[in-house]
Design a protein around this motif. Structure first.
Motif, PDB file in Angstrom:
ATOM      1  N   ASP A 127       7.024  44.712 -63.521  1.00 55.00           N
ATOM      2  CA  ASP A 127       8.127  45.098 -64.346  1.00 55.00           C
ATOM      3  C   ASP A 127       9.481  44.712 -63.980  1.00 55.00           C
ATOM      4  O   ASP A 127       9.961  44.722 -62.735  1.00 55.00           O
ATOM      5  CB  ASP A 127       8.271  46.476 -64.486  1.00 55.00           C
ATOM      6  CG  ASP A 127       9.159  47.188 -65.724  1.00 55.00           C
ATOM      7  OD1 ASP A 127      10.148  46.477 -66.275  1.00 55.00           O
ATOM      8  OD2 ASP A 127       8.799  48.485 -65.987  1.00 55.00           O
ATOM      9  N   PRO A 128      10.316  43.783 -64.731  1.00 61.22           N
ATOM     10  CA  PRO A 128      11.628  43.425 -64.240  1.00 61.22           C
ATOM     11  C   PRO A 128      12.711  44.310 -64.467  1.00 61.22           C
ATOM     12  O   PRO A 128      13.854  44.184 -63.824  1.00 61.22           O
ATOM     13  CB  PRO A 128      11.875  42.109 -65.461  1.00 61.22           C
ATOM     14  CG  PRO A 128      11.270  42.453 -66.426  1.00 61.22           C
ATOM     15  CD  PRO A 128       9.908  43.442 -66.073  1.00 61.22           C
ATOM     16  N   THR A 129      12.454  45.545 -64.825  1.00 58.30           N
ATOM     17  CA  THR A 129      13.478  46.801 -64.860  1.00 58.30           C
ATOM     18  C   THR A 129      13.581  47.236 -63.512  1.00 58.30           C
ATOM     19  O   THR A 129      12.791  47.815 -62.798  1.00 58.30           O
ATOM     20  CB  THR A 129      12.880  47.797 -65.792  1.00 58.30           C
ATOM     21  OG1 THR A 129      12.730  47.159 -67.039  1.00 58.30           O
ATOM     22  CG2 THR A 129      14.040  48.847 -66.055  1.00 58.30           C
ATOM     23  N   PRO A 130      14.991  47.122 -62.969  1.00 56.31           N
ATOM     24  CA  PRO A 130      14.930  47.497 -61.453  1.00 56.31           C
ATOM     25  C   PRO A 130      15.235  48.990 -61.421  1.00 56.31           C
ATOM     26  O   PRO A 130      14.915  49.564 -60.432  1.00 56.31           O
ATOM     27  CB  PRO A 130      16.204  46.838 -61.014  1.00 56.31           C
ATOM     28  CG  PRO A 130      16.983  46.607 -62.597  1.00 56.31           C
ATOM     29  CD  PRO A 130      16.172  46.412 -63.449  1.00 56.31           C
ATOM     30  N   TYR A 131      15.788  49.835 -62.502  1.00 57.57           N
ATOM     31  CA  TYR A 131      15.777  51.135 -62.290  1.00 57.57           C
ATOM     32  C   TYR A 131      16.011  51.659 -63.605  1.00 57.57           C
ATOM     33  O   TYR A 131      16.220  51.070 -64.535  1.00 57.57           O
ATOM     34  CB  TYR A 131      17.028  51.715 -61.250  1.00 57.57           C
ATOM     35  CG  TYR A 131      18.472  51.031 -61.838  1.00 57.57           C
ATOM     36  CD1 TYR A 131      19.105  51.871 -62.587  1.00 57.57           C
ATOM     37  CD2 TYR A 131      18.915  49.839 -61.478  1.00 57.57           C
ATOM     38  CE1 TYR A 131      20.498  51.342 -62.882  1.00 57.57           C
ATOM     39  CE2 TYR A 131      20.067  49.567 -61.864  1.00 57.57           C
ATOM     40  CZ  TYR A 131      20.741  50.232 -62.723  1.00 57.57           C
ATOM     41  OH  TYR A 131      22.086  49.499 -63.326  1.00 57.57           O
ATOM     42  N   LEU A 132      15.789  52.978 -63.684  1.00 54.68           N
ATOM     43  CA  LEU A 132      16.282  53.809 -65.072  1.00 54.68           C
ATOM     44  C   LEU A 132      17.578  54.525 -64.824  1.00 54.68           C
ATOM     45  O   LEU A 132      17.547  55.207 -63.623  1.00 54.68           O
ATOM     46  CB  LEU A 132      15.052  54.757 -65.485  1.00 54.68           C
ATOM     47  CG  LEU A 132      13.753  54.555 -65.115  1.00 54.68           C
ATOM     48  CD1 LEU A 132      12.635  55.381 -65.388  1.00 54.68           C
ATOM     49  CD2 LEU A 132      13.422  53.216 -66.357  1.00 54.68           C
TER      50      LEU A 132
END
Length: 154
Positions: A127-132
């Motif tokens: 997942d390229p999403t580093p954080y929410l």
């Protein structure tokens, strides 16, 4: 199916001022339709207020839930197994993460009318999403619910 030990659910309701603004939008529509008579004026008041209220409610009321082994934030559903460390953000730190510290790849459930937030790392290498970044009125409780769900399903 066992639910998390610390269930969590929050609706990020729109502030009261938005409902006043919805009414004022209806008044604006009524004034625009005033030259056409009383019925169009009333239709503009009711229709404009209703349309603005629907928009305010739809945008202003996302839900954040921890259900079973998943975090559901708005339309996103993320397994807690791929979530890392959580960071409770006070109003000043939340503002920083919304502006100059923000990463364009992050998932933001951002509501500016809620001053506090929770930042949750995403540990999934796919997942390229580093954080929410999750706007929440109860960041400590949300962090505890995520941790409880993570340990319950580890």
């Amino acid at each position: 199916m066992q639910l998390s030990a610390t269930p969590y659910e929050e609706r990020l309701t729109a502030p009261r001022s938005w409902w006043l603004i919805s009414f004022l939008v209806g008044v604006s529509f009524a004034l625009i339709l005033l030259p056409f008579g009383t019925l169009p004026l009333l239709g503009g008041l009711v229709g404009g207020t209703a349309a603005a209220a629907v928009v305010a409610s739809a945008y202003g009321s996302p839900r954040i839930r921890v259900v079973g082994d998943s975090l559901i934030a708005g339309e996103a559903k993320i397994p807690v197994a791929v979530l890392g460390a959580t960071e409770v953000l006070d109003a000043e730190e939340a503002r920083a993460w919304r502006t100059h510290k923000a990463d364009t790849r992050a998932f933001l459930l951002l509501r500016a009318y809620i001053p506090t937030a929770l930042r949750v790392e995403v540990t999934d290498p796919q997942d390229p999403t580093p954080y929410l970044y999750l706007s929440t009125r109860e960041p400590e409780r949300l962090a505890a619910a995520i941790e409880a769900a993570r340990t319950a399903h580890a």
